[in-house]
Design a protein around this motif. Structure first.
Motif, PDB file in Angstrom:
ATOM      1  N   ARG A 151       0.820  -1.222   0.000  1.00 53.00           N
ATOM      2  CA  ARG A 151       0.000   0.000   0.000  1.00 53.00           C
ATOM      3  C   ARG A 151       0.849   1.266   0.000  1.00 53.00           C
ATOM      4  N   GLY A 152       2.043   1.182  -0.549  1.00 56.23           N
ATOM      5  CA  GLY A 152       2.892   2.369  -0.626  1.00 56.23           C
ATOM      6  C   GLY A 152       3.649   2.628   0.658  1.00 56.23           C
ATOM      7  N   THR A 153       4.130   3.843   0.817  1.00 58.98           N
ATOM      8  CA  THR A 153       4.958   4.174   1.966  1.00 58.98           C
ATOM      9  C   THR A 153       4.155   4.175   3.261  1.00 58.98           C
ATOM     10  N   ARG A 154       4.871   3.923   4.339  1.00 65.08           N
ATOM     11  CA  ARG A 154       4.306   3.988   5.672  1.00 65.08           C
ATOM     12  C   ARG A 154       5.083   5.020   6.485  1.00 65.08           C
ATOM     13  N   LEU A 168       8.896   8.896  10.339  1.00 65.97           N
ATOM     14  CA  LEU A 168       9.900   8.527   9.351  1.00 65.97           C
ATOM     15  C   LEU A 168       9.207   7.727   8.253  1.00 65.97           C
ATOM     16  N   SER A 169       9.367   8.155   7.011  1.00 59.87           N
ATOM     17  CA  SER A 169       8.718   7.471   5.892  1.00 59.87           C
ATOM     18  C   SER A 169       9.545   6.272   5.452  1.00 59.87           C
ATOM     19  N   VAL A 170       8.921   5.111   5.400  1.00 64.35           N
ATOM     20  CA  VAL A 170       9.574   3.891   4.916  1.00 64.35           C
ATOM     21  C   VAL A 170       8.730   3.295   3.802  1.00 64.35           C
ATOM     22  N   ALA A 171       9.411   2.746   2.798  1.00 61.80           N
ATOM     23  CA  ALA A 171       8.715   2.292   1.591  1.00 61.80           C
ATOM     24  C   ALA A 171       8.669   0.783   1.439  1.00 61.80           C
ATOM     25  N   GLY A 172       9.473   0.069   2.220  1.00 58.60           N
ATOM     26  CA  GLY A 172       9.486  -1.375   2.081  1.00 58.60           C
ATOM     27  C   GLY A 172      10.571  -1.998   2.932  1.00 58.60           C
ATOM     28  N   GLU A 173      10.858  -3.272   2.649  1.00 57.29           N
ATOM     29  CA  GLU A 173      11.826  -4.031   3.445  1.00 57.29           C
ATOM     30  C   GLU A 173      12.994  -4.484   2.578  1.00 57.29           C
ATOM     31  N   LEU A 174      14.183  -4.291   3.106  1.00 57.07           N
ATOM     32  CA  LEU A 174      15.422  -4.694   2.441  1.00 57.07           C
ATOM     33  C   LEU A 174      15.975  -5.914   3.167  1.00 57.07           C
ATOM     34  N   LEU A 185      15.722  -4.982   7.039  1.00 57.79           N
ATOM     35  CA  LEU A 185      15.708  -3.606   7.505  1.00 57.79           C
ATOM     36  C   LEU A 185      14.605  -2.842   6.785  1.00 57.79           C
ATOM     37  N   GLN A 186      13.930  -1.962   7.501  1.00 52.53           N
ATOM     38  CA  GLN A 186      12.983  -1.065   6.862  1.00 52.53           C
ATOM     39  C   GLN A 186      13.763   0.013   6.115  1.00 52.53           C
ATOM     40  N   ALA A 187      13.337   0.307   4.892  1.00 50.64           N
ATOM     41  CA  ALA A 187      14.064   1.258   4.056  1.00 50.64           C
ATOM     42  C   ALA A 187      13.117   2.289   3.470  1.00 50.64           C
ATOM     43  N   GLY A 188      13.615   3.504   3.356  1.00 53.77           N
ATOM     44  CA  GLY A 188      12.883   4.552   2.657  1.00 53.77           C
ATOM     45  C   GLY A 188      13.320   4.577   1.202  1.00 53.77           C
TER      46      GLY A 188
END
Length: 268
Positions: A151-154, A168-174, A185-188
């Motif tokens: 659903r996009g950034t969180r 802090l805006s994060v866009a997905g998981e690395l 890790l959560q990544a923007g």
């Protein structure tokens, strides 16, 4: 020359560019103060002439100055005498308002306006002697995979270096492996598709700064991305106390000692 030698040489050149950027006249070492306008309702900022208030519209800062204040706008040779509406600046070097050699950068965070004072003659810049880093090690270059959120950034709440909690805006998981163990890790995501990670590890606060930043390149079409911890960076607040760097979000603390990347800012 082997692939590893090529990578080591590229890393050395990156280190040189990094040193030049940090020590530049209006780099992070030049920051001497961050003044939030909400903390100064009278419009008077410590050590800065003029009258600075949020504009009635809320979309700019209203600066009122007299010629004797010495504030120059947009590179004009004569000081400002009157009023000017100021939006958020991009970089200190391109800030619209100057006071002698100083650059007064207007910024906006979470709906609040602030003025940052960058002085190329700052004590921090004069004392800077380089950045200490772990030596290059190809073992810290890992293949990772980025999975964006459906659903996009969180926005996650994290503490910042000034003690306040912000989003802090994060866009997905690395995800990647280290020592045979999987880590996430959560990544923007930056505007160009590259990633941005705030992380800590077992060296943090011991043999390296308390947390660091990492900027992996944009993932390919299948989400694959190179995770090179040799290029882990010190955050801006490692160079000047007036930056409000975000701390790592929950889950971004690695249990292993990442002995790669920048460690500390050195002083003479």
């Amino acid at each position: 020359m082997s692939t590893t030698d090529d990578a080591r040489q590229a890393w050395k050149e990156w280190r040189e560019r990094r040193h030049e950027k940090v020590s530049a006249p209006y780099g992070p070492l030049a920051l001497t103060a961050t003044h939030w306008l909400a903390d100064h309702p009278d419009g008077r900022l410590p050590g800065i002439p003029g009258h600075w208030t949020p504009a009635p519209s809320g979309g700019a800062v209203l600066l009122t100055a007299a010629e004797e204040d010495g504030l120059r706008l947009d590179g004009e040779p004569r000081p400002l005498a009157g009023q000017a509406l100021l939006g958020a600046d991009g970089t200190p070097a391109t800030a619209r308002v100057a006071l002698g050699d100083r650059r007064l950068l207007v910024m906006r965070r979470e709906g609040l306006w602030a003025v940052r004072d960058f002085d190329p003659r700052s004590a921090g810049r004069r004392a800077f002697a380089g950045i200490d880093a772990f030596g290059y090690d190809a073992r810290w270059v890992r293949e990772g995979r980025f999975r964006p959120y459906d659903r996009g950034t969180r926005t996650v709440a994290v503490e910042n270096a000034d003690g306040k909690e912000r989003g802090l805006s994060v866009a997905g998981e690395l995800s990647f492996t280290l020592g045979g163990e999987s880590h996430v890790l959560q990544a923007g995501a930056e505007g160009d598709g590259s990633l941005w990670v705030v992380f800590a590890d077992a060296t943090s606060g011991v043999s390296s700064y308390r947390f660091r930043f990492l900027y992996p390149s944009a993932p390919d079409g299948e989400g694959r991305v190179v995770v090179d911890f040799n290029r882990a960076l010190l955050p801006p607040c490692a160079f000047a106390d007036h930056f409000i760097c975000p701390f790592p979000p929950a889950g971004n603390g690695l249990p292993v000692a990442v002995e790669a990347g920048e460690r500390f800012a050195l002083t003479r």
